[in-house]
Motif scaffolding. Structure first.
Motif, PDB file in Angstrom:
ATOM      1  N   LYS A 290      49.258  47.050   2.944  1.00 26.17           N
ATOM      2  CA  LYS A 290      48.563  48.286   2.583  1.00 26.17           C
ATOM      3  C   LYS A 290      49.325  49.052   1.511  1.00 26.17           C
ATOM      4  CE  LYS A 290      45.779  49.247   6.613  1.00 26.17           C
ATOM      5  NZ  LYS A 290      45.512  50.146   7.744  1.00 26.17           N
ATOM      6  N   ASP A 291      50.650  49.138   1.667  1.00 30.19           N
ATOM      7  CA  ASP A 291      51.466  49.883   0.704  1.00 30.19           C
ATOM      8  C   ASP A 291      51.384  49.290  -0.700  1.00 30.19           C
ATOM      9  OD1 ASP A 291      52.292  51.578   2.743  1.00 30.19           O
ATOM     10  OD2 ASP A 291      54.352  50.794   2.824  1.00 30.19           O
ATOM     11  N   ILE A 292      51.401  47.967  -0.790  1.00 30.17           N
ATOM     12  CA  ILE A 292      51.406  47.336  -2.119  1.00 30.17           C
ATOM     13  C   ILE A 292      50.004  47.006  -2.617  1.00 30.17           C
ATOM     14  CG2 ILE A 292      53.754  46.447  -1.817  1.00 30.17           C
ATOM     15  CD1 ILE A 292      52.586  43.661  -1.360  1.00 30.17           C
ATOM     16  N   GLY A 293      49.003  47.188  -1.742  1.00 32.01           N
ATOM     17  CA  GLY A 293      47.614  47.002  -2.144  1.00 32.01           C
ATOM     18  C   GLY A 293      47.184  45.558  -2.297  1.00 32.01           C
ATOM     19  N   VAL A 294      47.889  44.637  -1.630  1.00 29.64           N
ATOM     20  CA  VAL A 294      47.544  43.208  -1.702  1.00 29.64           C
ATOM     21  C   VAL A 294      47.583  42.642  -0.287  1.00 29.64           C
ATOM     22  CG1 VAL A 294      48.166  40.940  -2.627  1.00 29.64           C
ATOM     23  CG2 VAL A 294      48.592  42.990  -3.993  1.00 29.64           C
TER      24      VAL A 294
ATOM     25  N   LYS B 250      39.414  34.493   7.962  1.00 30.75           N
ATOM     26  CA  LYS B 250      38.521  35.390   8.692  1.00 30.75           C
ATOM     27  C   LYS B 250      39.198  36.554   9.416  1.00 30.75           C
ATOM     28  CE  LYS B 250      34.867  32.882   7.824  1.00 30.75           C
ATOM     29  NZ  LYS B 250      33.883  33.308   6.854  1.00 30.75           N
ATOM     30  N   VAL B 251      40.482  36.424   9.721  1.00 31.90           N
ATOM     31  CA  VAL B 251      41.152  37.476  10.486  1.00 31.90           C
ATOM     32  C   VAL B 251      41.970  38.320   9.515  1.00 31.90           C
ATOM     33  CG1 VAL B 251      42.666  37.991  12.432  1.00 31.90           C
ATOM     34  CG2 VAL B 251      41.241  35.928  12.486  1.00 31.90           C
ATOM     35  N   SER B 252      41.740  39.620   9.544  1.00 29.97           N
ATOM     36  CA  SER B 252      42.366  40.495   8.549  1.00 29.97           C
ATOM     37  C   SER B 252      43.526  41.285   9.143  1.00 29.97           C
ATOM     38  CB  SER B 252      41.314  41.437   7.959  1.00 29.97           C
ATOM     39  OG  SER B 252      40.775  42.241   8.985  1.00 29.97           O
ATOM     40  N   GLY B 253      44.136  42.063   8.286  1.00 29.79           N
ATOM     41  CA  GLY B 253      45.212  42.954   8.702  1.00 29.79           C
ATOM     42  C   GLY B 253      46.503  42.211   9.006  1.00 29.79           C
ATOM     43  N   GLY B 254      47.431  42.936   9.569  1.00 33.00           N
ATOM     44  CA  GLY B 254      48.721  42.353   9.916  1.00 33.00           C
ATOM     45  C   GLY B 254      48.595  41.228  10.919  1.00 33.00           C
ATOM     46  N   PHE B 255      47.651  41.372  11.866  1.00 37.97           N
ATOM     47  CA  PHE B 255      47.435  40.302  12.843  1.00 37.97           C
ATOM     48  C   PHE B 255      46.965  39.037  12.142  1.00 37.97           C
ATOM     49  CE2 PHE B 255      44.700  38.095  15.982  1.00 37.97           C
ATOM     50  CZ  PHE B 255      45.696  37.742  16.878  1.00 37.97           C
TER      51      PHE B 255
ATOM     52  N   TRP C  77      53.015  44.669  12.490  1.00 41.60           N
ATOM     53  CA  TRP C  77      53.163  45.999  11.889  1.00 41.60           C
ATOM     54  C   TRP C  77      53.740  45.914  10.478  1.00 41.60           C
ATOM     55  CZ3 TRP C  77      57.422  48.951  10.411  1.00 41.60           C
ATOM     56  CH2 TRP C  77      57.127  50.277  10.076  1.00 41.60           C
ATOM     57  N   LEU C  78      54.840  45.144  10.308  1.00 43.50           N
ATOM     58  CA  LEU C  78      55.468  45.020   8.987  1.00 43.50           C
ATOM     59  C   LEU C  78      54.490  44.508   7.934  1.00 43.50           C
ATOM     60  CD1 LEU C  78      58.892  43.243   9.705  1.00 43.50           C
ATOM     61  CD2 LEU C  78      58.591  45.559   8.831  1.00 43.50           C
ATOM     62  N   CYS C  79      53.770  43.446   8.291  1.00 42.88           N
ATOM     63  CA  CYS C  79      52.855  42.815   7.332  1.00 42.88           C
ATOM     64  C   CYS C  79      51.684  43.728   7.007  1.00 42.88           C
ATOM     65  CB  CYS C  79      52.379  41.465   7.863  1.00 42.88           C
ATOM     66  SG  CYS C  79      53.712  40.248   8.031  1.00 42.88           S
ATOM     67  N   GLU C  80      51.149  44.388   8.022  1.00 48.28           N
ATOM     68  CA  GLU C  80      50.040  45.331   7.811  1.00 48.28           C
ATOM     69  C   GLU C  80      50.487  46.472   6.897  1.00 48.28           C
ATOM     70  OE1 GLU C  80      46.292  47.315   8.482  1.00 48.28           O
ATOM     71  OE2 GLU C  80      46.880  45.326   9.159  1.00 48.28           O
TER      72      GLU C  80
END
Length: 158
Positions: A72-76, A128-133, A65-68
């Protein structure tokens, strides 16, 4: 390396994702993040195995959750300063590790080697795996590889 966003020092979510600020290091933020992860480990190492595993599960879920959210918040996606994943990857490395500074140092070095070199499937997960995960997954895999080697070293040593 990407510029450290000012929100790291203002937003508690970003501050945690940046490893309590350790990811704002001007160079090698992953190494600084892993070094910062040693401090809470000095307390975690005394947990019974079931409690340690629960801590790993909780910090992994929080990390996703934190990383996702931060990316997203910082756009990177996976900004180099986001090092919560290094924290959890190091703690995973140290699961059932023998006590002593030499083992902490060995775990640190092994984790950094796998996190930097990214042998298969770590590199695949990173790409290949995106997002916080995805941000968390490659470091969890590096932690598993490092933990296996650390346990082999401990078995041969004792």
């Amino acid at each position: 390396m990407n510029k450290v966003p000012a929100s790291v020092w203002k937003n508690p979510i970003h501050f945690l994702a940046f490893g309590l600020g350790s990811g704002a290091a001007p160079w090698a933020p992953g190494t600084f993040g892993t070094a910062a992860a040693v401090i809470p480990y000095l307390w975690f190492q005394y947990l019974a195995l079931p409690a340690y595993l629960v801590m790993l599960l909780i910090t992994t879920l929080i990390g996703i959750w934190l990383c996702e959210r931060t990316s997203k918040d910082i756009g990177v996606h996976d900004h180099g300063g986001i090092v919560w994943d290094e924290f959890v990857g190091f703690w995973l490395t140290m699961t059932l590790a023998p006590s002593g500074w030499e083992w902490i140092l060995a775990g640190f070095v092994l984790f950094r080697i796998f996190d930097i070199l990214k042998p298969w499937p770590i590199k695949w997960a990173d790409q290949k795996v995106s997002g916080g995960f995805g941000i968390m997954l490659d470091d969890l895999l590096a932690g598993i590889y490092a933990a296996i080697l650390l346990q082999i070293g401990a078995a041969l040593w004792f």
